[in-house]
Write a protein that holds these residues in place. Structure first.
Motif, PDB file in Angstrom:
ATOM      1  N   SER A  29       2.705   7.237   3.678  1.00 44.66           N
ATOM      2  CA  SER A  29       2.981   6.022   4.347  1.00 44.66           C
ATOM      3  C   SER A  29       2.970   4.813   3.150  1.00 44.66           C
ATOM      4  N   ILE A  30       3.848   3.836   3.288  1.00 41.08           N
ATOM      5  CA  ILE A  30       3.995   2.910   2.503  1.00 41.08           C
ATOM      6  C   ILE A  30       4.133   1.586   3.328  1.00 41.08           C
ATOM      7  N   GLY A  31       3.618   0.677   2.713  1.00 43.80           N
ATOM      8  CA  GLY A  31       3.852  -0.736   3.446  1.00 43.80           C
ATOM      9  C   GLY A  31       3.844  -1.911   2.608  1.00 43.80           C
ATOM     10  N   ALA A  32       4.262  -3.210   3.142  1.00 38.95           N
ATOM     11  CA  ALA A  32       3.810  -4.366   2.275  1.00 38.95           C
ATOM     12  C   ALA A  32       3.876  -5.682   3.285  1.00 38.95           C
ATOM     13  N   VAL A  33       3.120  -6.616   3.131  1.00 39.37           N
ATOM     14  CA  VAL A  33       3.098  -7.934   3.877  1.00 39.37           C
ATOM     15  C   VAL A  33       3.419  -8.981   2.960  1.00 39.37           C
ATOM     16  N   LEU A  34       4.155  -9.733   3.350  1.00 33.74           N
ATOM     17  CA  LEU A  34       4.594 -11.181   2.360  1.00 33.74           C
ATOM     18  C   LEU A  34       4.197 -12.306   3.313  1.00 33.74           C
ATOM     19  N   GLU A  35       3.221 -13.006   2.754  1.00 32.42           N
ATOM     20  CA  GLU A  35       2.590 -14.267   3.280  1.00 32.42           C
ATOM     21  C   GLU A  35       3.176 -15.611   2.554  1.00 32.42           C
ATOM     22  N   LYS A  36       3.774 -16.451   3.116  1.00 34.30           N
ATOM     23  CA  LYS A  36       4.529 -17.684   2.435  1.00 34.30           C
ATOM     24  C   LYS A  36       3.917 -19.024   3.359  1.00 34.30           C
ATOM     25  N   LEU A  79       0.706  -1.134  -0.025  1.00 35.52           N
ATOM     26  CA  LEU A  79      -0.045   0.094  -0.021  1.00 35.52           C
ATOM     27  C   LEU A  79       0.914   1.314  -0.107  1.00 35.52           C
ATOM     28  N   LEU A  80       0.295   2.276  -0.547  1.00 40.24           N
ATOM     29  CA  LEU A  80       0.728   3.563  -0.682  1.00 40.24           C
ATOM     30  C   LEU A  80      -0.274   4.487  -0.624  1.00 40.24           C
ATOM     31  N   ASP A  81      -0.167   5.588   0.636  1.00 40.73           N
ATOM     32  CA  ASP A  81      -1.142   6.568   0.805  1.00 40.73           C
ATOM     33  C   ASP A  81      -0.585   7.846   0.656  1.00 40.73           C
ATOM     34  N   SER A  82      -1.580   8.944   0.883  1.00 35.16           N
ATOM     35  CA  SER A  82      -1.189  10.352   0.745  1.00 35.16           C
ATOM     36  C   SER A  82      -0.715  10.773   2.180  1.00 35.16           C
ATOM     37  N   LYS A 113       5.934  11.260   9.405  1.00 35.60           N
ATOM     38  CA  LYS A 113       6.021  11.173  11.106  1.00 35.60           C
ATOM     39  C   LYS A 113       7.415  10.375  11.575  1.00 35.60           C
ATOM     40  N   ASN A 114       8.167   9.898  10.343  1.00 37.85           N
ATOM     41  CA  ASN A 114       9.429   9.277  10.863  1.00 37.85           C
ATOM     42  C   ASN A 114       9.162   8.055  11.685  1.00 37.85           C
ATOM     43  N   ARG A 115       8.030   7.181  11.308  1.00 40.04           N
ATOM     44  CA  ARG A 115       7.676   6.014  12.070  1.00 40.04           C
ATOM     45  C   ARG A 115       8.059   4.929  11.001  1.00 40.04           C
ATOM     46  N   PHE A 116       8.616   3.778  11.743  1.00 42.55           N
ATOM     47  CA  PHE A 116       8.919   2.577  10.962  1.00 42.55           C
ATOM     48  C   PHE A 116       8.420   1.393  11.998  1.00 42.55           C
ATOM     49  N   HIS A 117       7.593   0.656  11.406  1.00 43.19           N
ATOM     50  CA  HIS A 117       6.921  -0.495  12.167  1.00 43.19           C
ATOM     51  C   HIS A 117       7.356  -2.053  11.202  1.00 43.19           C
ATOM     52  N   CYS A 118       7.912  -2.961  11.798  1.00 43.07           N
ATOM     53  CA  CYS A 118       7.964  -4.175  11.099  1.00 43.07           C
ATOM     54  C   CYS A 118       7.568  -5.235  12.133  1.00 43.07           C
ATOM     55  N   GLY A 119       7.107  -6.308  11.404  1.00 41.05           N
ATOM     56  CA  GLY A 119       7.045  -7.597  12.327  1.00 41.05           C
ATOM     57  C   GLY A 119       6.748  -8.871  11.402  1.00 41.05           C
ATOM     58  N   GLY A 150       5.783  -8.246   7.556  1.00 38.04           N
ATOM     59  CA  GLY A 150       5.239  -7.020   7.221  1.00 38.04           C
ATOM     60  C   GLY A 150       6.220  -5.738   7.775  1.00 38.04           C
ATOM     61  N   ALA A 151       6.102  -4.934   6.778  1.00 39.67           N
ATOM     62  CA  ALA A 151       6.993  -3.645   7.427  1.00 39.67           C
ATOM     63  C   ALA A 151       6.123  -2.357   7.026  1.00 39.67           C
ATOM     64  N   PHE A 152       5.766  -1.201   7.868  1.00 35.83           N
ATOM     65  CA  PHE A 152       5.203   0.032   7.342  1.00 35.83           C
ATOM     66  C   PHE A 152       5.907   1.035   7.816  1.00 35.83           C
ATOM     67  N   LEU A 153       6.078   2.039   6.951  1.00 36.30           N
ATOM     68  CA  LEU A 153       7.078   3.340   6.980  1.00 36.30           C
ATOM     69  C   LEU A 153       6.149   4.642   6.727  1.00 36.30           C
ATOM     70  N   ASN A 154       6.135   5.669   7.797  1.00 33.51           N
ATOM     71  CA  ASN A 154       5.364   6.850   7.812  1.00 33.51           C
ATOM     72  C   ASN A 154       6.354   7.758   7.350  1.00 33.51           C
TER      73      ASN A 154
END
Length: 190
Positions: A152-159, A146-149, A178-184, A171-175
């Motif tokens: 924020s940009i994010g992606a999830v890979l399921e295997k 995903l990419l939004d206005s 706001k300089n925020r990064f989440h992954c898990g 998964g990883a998401f970056l705004n």
């Protein structure tokens, strides 16, 4: 037609109470929700939905939310529409608070894309989002992004891990704003 009733109590007092009714016809659906009615105090929340199939592809309808409590009363009406084609779906909701439009397209069995636009007149804010899904069945992989206005940009890979009934998700998401990064990661069994 179906009806449900639910209540929540706390220390022998009713905290919330809700009644739901639904009617499903051949080409229409109507629902009514009554929440926290207080006849003595003069407060209530009422939500009504109605959807009607105009053609096999076009559905139109609306929602009305009414609330009343001492010193305050109001209603909000939202109109909705959905058009479904063989490979795509478009929706539009317009009401007092703004508008919401979405478009989903299934290009083929592997690629799906969607866009969403929301304009909130009360907050004077408009957002846009783009998402995609890529299926690779031979590799047992699904990739979503995903990419939004809001920057924020994010992606999830399921295997999937056959022969085990296990799926690994990363998964990883970056705004950027706001300089925020989440992954898990997660392990899904089943």
């Amino acid at each position: 037609m179906s009806c449900t009733d639910s209540a929540k109590t706390h220390q022998a007092k009713f905290v919330t109470w809700q009644f739901d009714g639904e009617y499903r016809g051949d080409d229409c659906t109507a629902t009514l929700t009554l929440g926290n009615p207080d006849l003595l105090g003069g407060s209530v929340i009422l939500v009504a939905h109605f959807l009607q199939s105009i053609t096999s592809r076009l559905v139109l309808g609306g929602e009305m939310v009414y609330h009343r409590r001492p010193g305050e009363e109001g209603a909000i009406l939202t109109l909705a529409g959905k058009y479904t084609a063989s490979k795509w779906v478009a929706t539009l909701n317009v009401g007092y608070g703004g508008a919401h439009a979405s478009y989903y397209h299934k290009a083929n069995e592997q690629v799906q894309v969607g866009v969403e636009l929301e304009a909130n007149t009360r907050l004077q804010d408009t957002t846009f989002a783009f998402g995609y899904q890529l299926n690779l069945p031979q590799a047992n992989v699904v990739f979503r992004g995903l990419l939004d206005s809001n920057w924020s940009i994010g992606a999830v890979l399921e295997k999937k891990l056959p022969p085990l009934p296990v799926t690994l998700a990363l998964g990883a998401f970056l705004n950027h704003w706001k300089n925020r990064f989440h992954c898990g990661f997660s392990v899904i069994v089943g």
